[in-house]
Design a protein around this motif. Sequence first.
Motif, mmCIF file in Angstrom:
data_model
loop_
_atom_site.group_PDB
_atom_site.id
_atom_site.type_symbol
_atom_site.label_atom_id
_atom_site.label_comp_id
_atom_site.label_asym_id
_atom_site.label_seq_id
_atom_site.Cartn_x
_atom_site.Cartn_y
_atom_site.Cartn_z
ATOM 1 N N ASP A 188 -4.226 -2.880 -5.682
ATOM 2 C CA ASP A 188 -3.562 -3.189 -4.411
ATOM 3 C C ASP A 188 -4.154 -4.481 -3.851
ATOM 4 O OD1 ASP A 188 -2.122 -3.046 -2.095
ATOM 5 O OD2 ASP A 188 -2.961 -1.152 -1.392
ATOM 6 N N THR A 233 0.829 -1.203 0.000
ATOM 7 C CA THR A 233 0.000 0.000 0.000
ATOM 8 C C THR A 233 0.862 1.251 0.000
ATOM 9 O OG1 THR A 233 -1.801 -1.174 1.138
ATOM 10 C CG2 THR A 233 -1.835 1.229 1.231
ATOM 11 N N ASN A 260 -8.564 -0.958 -4.680
ATOM 12 C CA ASN A 260 -8.182 -1.754 -3.509
ATOM 13 C C ASN A 260 -8.917 -3.081 -3.543
ATOM 14 O OD1 ASN A 260 -7.281 -2.570 -0.842
ATOM 15 N ND2 ASN A 260 -9.359 -2.073 -0.173
ATOM 16 N N ASP A 263 -13.218 0.122 -4.303
ATOM 17 C CA ASP A 263 -12.806 -0.561 -3.076
ATOM 18 C C ASP A 263 -13.653 -1.822 -2.880
ATOM 19 O OD1 ASP A 263 -12.024 -1.334 -0.527
ATOM 20 O OD2 ASP A 263 -12.056 0.701 0.284
#
Length: 301
Positions: free
Chosen positions: A106, A18, A39, A54
């Motif tokens: 990520d 991250t 993410n 996300d």
Amino acid sequence: MGSKYGTIVMGPAGAGKTTFCSALIRHLRNNKRSCFYVNLDPAAEEFVYEPDLDIRDLISLEDVMEELHLGPNGGLIYCFEFLLENMDFLTEPLDDVTEEYLIIIDMPGQIELYTHVPIIPSLVKTLGRGSLNISMCAAYLLESTFIVDRAKFFAGTLSAMSAMLMMELPHVNILSKMDLVKGQVARKELKKFIEPDISLLQDAPESGLVYEYKDGVDNEDPRNADNVMSGDSFAKLNRAVGNLIDEFSLVSFLKLDAEDEDSIGTVLSYIDDATQFHEAQEPREPGDDLLMDADADADMG
């Protein structure tokens, strides 16, 4: 339709994934380049830059563990199986991303996801097909402090190679947090880690990786853990791992200091080469940057 471009950031827990993503985003913004931050760690907690997409808006590890009574590893696998069943959550927002962007994904720190189970490779193949057509590069981070423990370093290198074979993507391997070992390793010695050299297993007898015959040792009970970890079996295992890495000649590392813009720029250049990003970009005319700045100021106004 032209290709999109992205990098999937992987590696064990604590490798600085991250932090690397944040440094990469900062570098791209400083150089007036667009990025789209995804993410896919359902257990993530804090970010320097809020993700554009996300996974926690779809499913979180905490909820899965609580409701299904699963552990962290089982919960992560469930989260990604759920994502694969609901890929519209990921593919629809990425459909609108243009080829000027770098998509940064990520990932969690459980390396089993990249080395043992086919879930992430399946996800990557989906992103590389159809209308998305994302040209992807894998960035695998290994913490530079691993070089202090050579057995640990070779184990980490083996996991990087396993991920390379499993993911079937262009791959950039990175030794992160280089600031933590600054001044601890000579430059000449560091080169042996950048291009993993099996001679490292012979250079440090005090590490316990080199077996030397001692009278009586070979006759000791092999079931004793101390004997196994200091005897011929342990040395042979490490040499076998080293030879495997050496014979494949797949793994080499880039050095990364996330606070150093030049270091980030170097890693980014390798990612761009792997995805062939620059080959598809329109050449810019003189003054284009000034027009972009003027448009940005107008938008802010």
